[in-house]
Design an enzyme around this catalytic site. Structure first.
Site, PDB file in Angstrom:
ATOM      1  N   ARG A 147      -6.655   2.376  -0.028  1.00 52.99           N
ATOM      2  CA  ARG A 147      -5.727   3.386  -0.569  1.00 52.99           C
ATOM      3  C   ARG A 147      -6.502   4.655  -0.841  1.00 52.99           C
ATOM      4  NH1 ARG A 147      -1.388   3.399  -5.488  1.00 52.99           N
ATOM      5  NH2 ARG A 147      -0.284   2.301  -3.838  1.00 52.99           N
ATOM      6  N   HIS A 197       2.891   4.982   3.664  1.00 57.31           N
ATOM      7  CA  HIS A 197       2.762   3.866   2.713  1.00 57.31           C
ATOM      8  C   HIS A 197       3.480   2.652   3.326  1.00 57.31           C
ATOM      9  CE1 HIS A 197       2.024   1.782  -0.875  1.00 57.31           C
ATOM     10  NE2 HIS A 197       2.812   2.388  -1.732  1.00 57.31           N
ATOM     11  N   GLN A 248       4.685  -0.541   1.345  1.00 52.88           N
ATOM     12  CA  GLN A 248       5.828  -0.284   0.457  1.00 52.88           C
ATOM     13  C   GLN A 248       7.139  -0.428   1.222  1.00 52.88           C
ATOM     14  OE1 GLN A 248       6.124   0.626  -3.005  1.00 52.88           O
ATOM     15  NE2 GLN A 248       8.268   0.202  -2.527  1.00 52.88           N
ATOM     16  N   ASP A 303      11.434   9.287  -5.081  1.00 56.76           N
ATOM     17  CA  ASP A 303      10.028   9.062  -5.441  1.00 56.76           C
ATOM     18  C   ASP A 303       9.623  10.223  -6.357  1.00 56.76           C
ATOM     19  OD1 ASP A 303       7.334   8.326  -5.458  1.00 56.76           O
ATOM     20  OD2 ASP A 303       6.905   9.147  -3.463  1.00 56.76           O
ATOM     21  N   CYS A 331      10.032   3.585  -5.187  1.00 59.54           N
ATOM     22  CA  CYS A 331       8.804   2.795  -4.991  1.00 59.54           C
ATOM     23  C   CYS A 331       8.073   2.539  -6.306  1.00 59.54           C
ATOM     24  CB  CYS A 331       7.894   3.501  -3.992  1.00 59.54           C
ATOM     25  SG  CYS A 331       7.517   5.199  -4.445  1.00 59.54           S
ATOM     26  N   ARG A 390       6.842  -6.323  -3.024  1.00 59.90           N
ATOM     27  CA  ARG A 390       5.540  -5.829  -2.570  1.00 59.90           C
ATOM     28  C   ARG A 390       4.587  -6.996  -2.345  1.00 59.90           C
ATOM     29  NH1 ARG A 390       3.693  -0.988  -3.552  1.00 59.90           N
ATOM     30  NH2 ARG A 390       2.367  -1.566  -1.835  1.00 59.90           N
TER      31      ARG A 390
HETATM   32  N1  NVA Z   1       4.389   9.554  -3.380  1.00 57.56           N
HETATM   33  C1  NVA Z   1       3.759   8.737  -4.375  1.00 57.56           C
HETATM   34  C2  NVA Z   1       3.945   7.289  -4.055  1.00 57.56           C
HETATM   35  C3  NVA Z   1       3.409   6.354  -5.091  1.00 57.56           C
HETATM   36  C4  NVA Z   1       3.596   4.914  -4.738  1.00 57.56           C
HETATM   37  C5  NVA Z   1       2.296   9.098  -4.460  1.00 57.56           C
HETATM   38  O1  NVA Z   1       1.656   9.253  -3.414  1.00 57.56           O
HETATM   39  O2  NVA Z   1       1.781   9.245  -5.571  1.00 57.56           O
HETATM   40  N1   CP Z   2       4.651   1.688  -5.321  1.00 60.55           N
HETATM   41  C1   CP Z   2       3.313   1.642  -5.430  1.00 60.55           C
HETATM   42  O1   CP Z   2       2.567   1.751  -4.456  1.00 60.55           O
HETATM   43  O2   CP Z   2       2.865   1.444  -6.691  1.00 60.55           O
HETATM   44  P1   CP Z   2       1.361   1.529  -7.201  1.00 60.55           P
HETATM   45  O3   CP Z   2       0.933   2.958  -7.065  1.00 60.55           O
HETATM   46  O4   CP Z   2       1.411   1.052  -8.608  1.00 60.55           O
HETATM   47  O5   CP Z   2       0.512   0.635  -6.327  1.00 60.55           O
END
Ligand code: NVA
Ligand code: CP
Length: 327
Positions: A106, A133, A136, A229, A270, A315
């Site tokens: 990540r 992602h 997700q 989101d 998400c 998830r």
């Molecule tokens: N768009 C958000 C998704 C988090 C799961 C981010 O990248 O922070």
């Molecule tokens: N939805 C998601 O990816 O959550 P986290 O950032 O907590 O992993």
């Protein structure tokens, strides 16, 4: 279907049948877990979890899923590894590829996870980048199938910043699986035209569609799923809050908007979500801008239409399927 050795970097790299195979496998693994059946299919394997951004769901899902499959995990956060500072991505990937059976990453640009996959000889899974992602949206597809008993033909409307990882990934998912994707937001936040074009080509095969609109009435009309989101994603600077709130407040998911959607429409997110003041960021935003809820109101978040915690649970089951299928 044999996905052994395959990376999960973005859903563009998977056929519709491969995606449905992963969703079926996740449903099966979920049923086994509920029945208390052991699924120790990969005893003694080891996986590395690299997180250059924070996480609750993704990290915990990988850890629980790995444990359920009989595997061990090593968690690497940005401060606990040399990645990118003292050691290049390529060298790190070659080292971890020798030690581990699979690597989750990540972080920031999609090119980083693609580079890890190029240099490591083991499956690499994208746990979120700025652009995509994929784990997700596999969970989202499983959730949609559980709620509607089908995926093809479902109308999904994404409200808010549709240019980022979630907007892109949902658009690809929908285009692959014959769903109707609408990005409902102001023009500035429409997804990258190149990705839109790729998705439209996929829709010719799948029977899905991609629509971009600034009009909320048109955007959510007949929607089965209203998805949103956060307006400011991880890694983006705090200074952009003001602009995002100004631009995206008209696209907030509230009760009035849900009323305009299909009669059985569900709300998806998400997570994490800003729907109340029970977070530090929520409090700071409230003090600065006088808003108590952002992309979704607490009323919708807590309503019977909200399936956000089903998504969160899924998830784990879908990540388990991804690891099981590719290892
Ligand atoms: N768009 C958000 C998704 C988090 C799961 C981010 O990248 O922070
Ligand atoms: N939805 C998601 O990816 O959550 P986290 O950032 O907590 O992993």
């Amino acid at each position: 279907m044999d996905l052994k050795g395959k990376d999960l970097l973005k859903l563009f790299d998977f056929t519709p049948d491969e995606i449905l195979y992963l969703i079926d496998m996740a449903a099966d693994l979920k049923a086994k877990k509920k029945r208390g059946e052991a699924t120790l299919y990969h005893p003694g394997k080891n996986i590395a979890l690299i997180f250059e951004k924070t996480s609750t769901r993704t990290r915990c899902s990988f850890e629980v899923a790995a444990n359920d499959l009989g595997m061990h995990t090593t968690f690497l956060d940005p401060s606990a590894s040399q990645i990118g500072k003292k050691e290049s991505i390529a060298d790190t990937a070659r080292v971890l590829g020798r030690l581990y059976d699979g690597i989750e990453y990540r972080g920031f640009d999609q090119s980083i996870v693609e580079e890890i996959a190029r240099y490591a000889d083991v499956p690499v899974w994208n746990g979120l980048t700025n652009q995509f992602h994929p784990t997700q949206v596999l969970a989202d597809a499983l959730t949609i199938r559980e709620k509607f008993d089908r995926i093809k033909g479902i109308r999904l409307t994404y409200m808010g910043d549709a240019r980022y990882n979630m907007g892109n990934s949902l658009m690809v998912l929908c285009s692959k699986l014959g769903m109707h994707f609408t990005a409902c937001t102001c023009r500035k936040y429409f997804p990258d035209p190149e990705i839109v074009e790729e998705c439209k080509k996929l829709c010719l095969q799948s029977g899905g569609s991609v629509t971009l609109t600034e009009d909320t009435d048109q955007g959510v009309k007949d929607a089965d799923v209203v998805y949103t989101d956060v307006w400011v994603s991880m890694g983006e600077p705090d200074q952009i809050w003001e602009e995002r709130i100004h631009d995206l407040l008209p696209y907030q998911v509230n009760a009035a908007l849900m009323e305009k959607a299909g009669k059985d429409a569900v709300f998806m997110h998400c997570l994490p979500a800003f729907h109340d003041l029970n977070t530090t960021t929520g409090k700071q935003i409230s003090e600065k801008f006088g808003l108590n809820e952002l992309e979704v109101t607490d009323e919708v978040f807590e309503s019977a239409r909200s399936v956000v915690f089903d998504e969160a649970e899924n998830r784990m089951h879908t990540i388990k399927a991804v690891m099981n299928a590719t290892l």
